[in-house]
Design a protein around this motif. Structure first.
Motif, PDB file in Angstrom:
ATOM      1  N   THR A  12      14.752   8.689 -35.885  1.00  0.00           N
ATOM      2  CA  THR A  12      14.999  10.259 -35.817  1.00  0.00           C
ATOM      3  C   THR A  12      14.015  10.707 -34.593  1.00  0.00           C
ATOM      4  O   THR A  12      14.624  11.629 -33.768  1.00  0.00           O
ATOM      5  CB  THR A  12      15.084  10.906 -36.973  1.00  0.00           C
ATOM      6  N   ASP A  15      14.644   9.704 -31.247  1.00  0.00           N
ATOM      7  CA  ASP A  15      15.829  10.438 -30.390  1.00  0.00           C
ATOM      8  C   ASP A  15      15.666  11.747 -30.185  1.00  0.00           C
ATOM      9  O   ASP A  15      15.909  12.244 -29.131  1.00  0.00           O
ATOM     10  CB  ASP A  15      17.233  10.272 -31.401  1.00  0.00           C
ATOM     11  N   THR A  16      14.723  12.575 -30.855  1.00  0.00           N
ATOM     12  CA  THR A  16      14.569  13.855 -30.541  1.00  0.00           C
ATOM     13  C   THR A  16      13.482  14.127 -29.407  1.00  0.00           C
ATOM     14  O   THR A  16      14.009  14.926 -28.552  1.00  0.00           O
ATOM     15  CB  THR A  16      13.726  14.605 -31.888  1.00  0.00           C
ATOM     16  N   VAL A  18      13.263  11.561 -26.968  1.00  0.00           N
ATOM     17  CA  VAL A  18      14.097  11.308 -25.792  1.00  0.00           C
ATOM     18  C   VAL A  18      14.908  12.350 -25.255  1.00  0.00           C
ATOM     19  O   VAL A  18      15.104  12.728 -23.994  1.00  0.00           O
ATOM     20  CB  VAL A  18      14.709   9.953 -25.961  1.00  0.00           C
ATOM     21  N   GLY A  19      15.437  13.251 -26.221  1.00  0.00           N
ATOM     22  CA  GLY A  19      16.477  14.354 -25.824  1.00  0.00           C
ATOM     23  C   GLY A  19      15.748  15.412 -25.206  1.00  0.00           C
ATOM     24  O   GLY A  19      16.412  15.748 -24.230  1.00  0.00           O
ATOM     25  N   ARG A  20      14.482  15.596 -25.732  1.00  0.00           N
ATOM     26  CA  ARG A  20      13.801  16.457 -25.145  1.00  0.00           C
ATOM     27  C   ARG A  20      13.238  16.015 -23.706  1.00  0.00           C
ATOM     28  O   ARG A  20      13.260  16.970 -22.697  1.00  0.00           O
ATOM     29  CB  ARG A  20      12.360  16.735 -25.944  1.00  0.00           C
ATOM     30  N   VAL A  22      14.633  13.951 -21.564  1.00  0.00           N
ATOM     31  CA  VAL A  22      15.916  13.866 -20.706  1.00  0.00           C
ATOM     32  C   VAL A  22      16.191  15.517 -20.175  1.00  0.00           C
ATOM     33  O   VAL A  22      16.634  15.860 -19.056  1.00  0.00           O
ATOM     34  CB  VAL A  22      17.377  13.496 -21.415  1.00  0.00           C
ATOM     35  N   SER A  23      16.225  16.272 -21.416  1.00  0.00           N
ATOM     36  CA  SER A  23      16.319  17.813 -20.993  1.00  0.00           C
ATOM     37  C   SER A  23      15.180  18.451 -20.033  1.00  0.00           C
ATOM     38  O   SER A  23      15.742  19.172 -18.884  1.00  0.00           O
ATOM     39  CB  SER A  23      16.494  18.578 -22.353  1.00  0.00           C
ATOM     40  N   SER A  26      16.363  16.901 -16.643  1.00  0.00           N
ATOM     41  CA  SER A  26      17.387  17.654 -16.166  1.00  0.00           C
ATOM     42  C   SER A  26      16.965  19.185 -15.406  1.00  0.00           C
ATOM     43  O   SER A  26      17.432  19.396 -14.686  1.00  0.00           O
ATOM     44  CB  SER A  26      18.651  17.786 -17.243  1.00  0.00           C
TER      45      SER A  26
END
Length: 370
Positions: A12, A15-16, A18-20, A22-23, A26
């Motif tokens: 968890t 994932d948090t 990695v999401g940050r 990628v954001s 971006s």
């Protein structure tokens, strides 16, 4: 075996993170798109025009439609442009235009992307500085840094300096209206100096900066604004700029960049008029007042965990600290110095009163008095 490979990983948390990441990646790509949109006039072509097709936008901006269409889709994906699926049109809302197309807006952001662009361009210098401990003088950075910083702060000063920050200081506005002598230390391109000169025509303003090219640009800014009769700019250091008897001495977002901020504050104390006011961006009061405008930082790292805190720490790493180290490095404050450390700087320089005049989401406006 590497302990990193054997350590248990929380999926968890992974994932948090990695999401940050990628954001953030971006956002970095998006910054290039914002800069292109600004330089090509794409945002302005859309402002106040309602829904438009990609072909209409390309025609208005004088660009190739296929590039514009792809750029528009990147803007839609980032929330910077609104897409109407039924009609296949794109629209820049009033709020989006205020941030992306209105160059006089206090939240106009495109020019700010020149600063991280300069940080990437200077990466090898930063790598060398990390490895050797050497500094990087302000003037050695990529030229986009100077324009990016000046443009970003200009609009914030335009929105707040005269109507909000100066009135928050005791007795300063009355002196400026009557006619005061003002020093703007670390003036950069001179936008802060010129804004005050426009608002207070009876006062005389003297801007000082160590960067020759910025001083030359400041002369042009004053000339374009029609205030050259009451504004001068010179190359000088914060510890020895000429003149005494200043009614107001200003330090706008620059004290933390200096290698010896105590010496700068001490020189300000010597340069104050006995019956005057100092401004750091600091307006001077009758017995010597200094207004200090610094990036808004709390005193502890754990209280600066935010997007703004991250922005300032990052810029401070390669720009602010790097210059302070090149400038002697007696005290390397960094952009997140905090109110307590700034107060201590002025206490050491002989100031006996220090207060927070006001704050914004990005700045502390501090007043120091002898």
């Amino acid at each position: 075996m590497d302990t990193l490979q054997t350590r248990a990983i929380d999926s968890t948390k992974l994932d948090t993170l990695v999401g940050r990441v990628v954001s953030d990646l971006s956002a970095g790509y998006g910054g290039v798109m914002v800069s292109l949109g600004h330089r090509l006039g794409l945002y302005k072509a859309m402002a106040d025009r309602g829904p438009l097709t990609s072909r209409e936008i390309a025609s208005r901006a004088g660009c190739a439609e296929r590039y514009v269409r792809e750029w528009l889709n990147s803007q839609v994906a980032g929330g910077y442009v609104t897409y109407h699926a039924v009609s296949g049109t794109y629209e820049l809302t009033p709020e989006q235009a205020f941030v992306l197309a209105n160059e006089d807006s206090p939240v106009f952001i495109p020019n700010a992307w020149a600063t991280p662009a300069s940080m990437w361009a200077d990466e090898e210098k930063a790598v060398e500085a990390f490895r050797t401990g050497a500094g990087i003088p302000w003037g050695d950075h990529d030229g986009r840094l100077f324009c990016g910083v000046a443009s970003f702060y200009r609009n914030a000063y335009r929105a707040s300096l005269v109507p909000e920050w100066l009135p928050a200081l005791d007795g300063v506005v009355d002196k400026l209206k009557a006619g005061a002598r003002v020093a703007d230390v670390g003036c950069g391109h001179g936008h802060s100096t010129v804004l005050m000169a426009e608002a207070f025509p009876k006062s005389k303003f003297h801007g000082f900066d160590t960067h020759d090219k910025s001083v030359l640009e400041a002369h042009e800014v004053a000339k374009e604004a029609g205030v050259s009769d009451r504004v001068t700019f010179s190359t000088a250091r914060a510890e020895n700029y000429p003149g005494t008897g200043y009614d107001l001495i200003c330090f706008f977002d620059c004290l933390h960049d200096m290698g010896n901020p105590v010496a700068a504050a001490t020189h300000a104390a010597r340069a104050l008029a006995k019956d005057g006011t100092v401004m750091l961006v600091e307006p001077f009061a009758n017995d010597g007042t200094v207004m200090l405008v610094e990036p808004f930082a709390n005193d502890r790292v754990e209280d600066n965990i935010s997007p703004v805190g991250r922005l300032y720490y990052a810029a401070s790493t390669t720009i602010c600290c790097a210059h302070a180290i090149s400038d002697g490095g007696h005290t390397v404050l960094g952009a997140q110095a905090g109110e307590a450390r700034l107060k201590d700087i002025f206490r050491k320089a002989g100031f006996t009163r220090f207060r927070r005049a006001m704050q914004t989401p990005f700045n502390l406006i501090l007043e120091a008095r002898l």
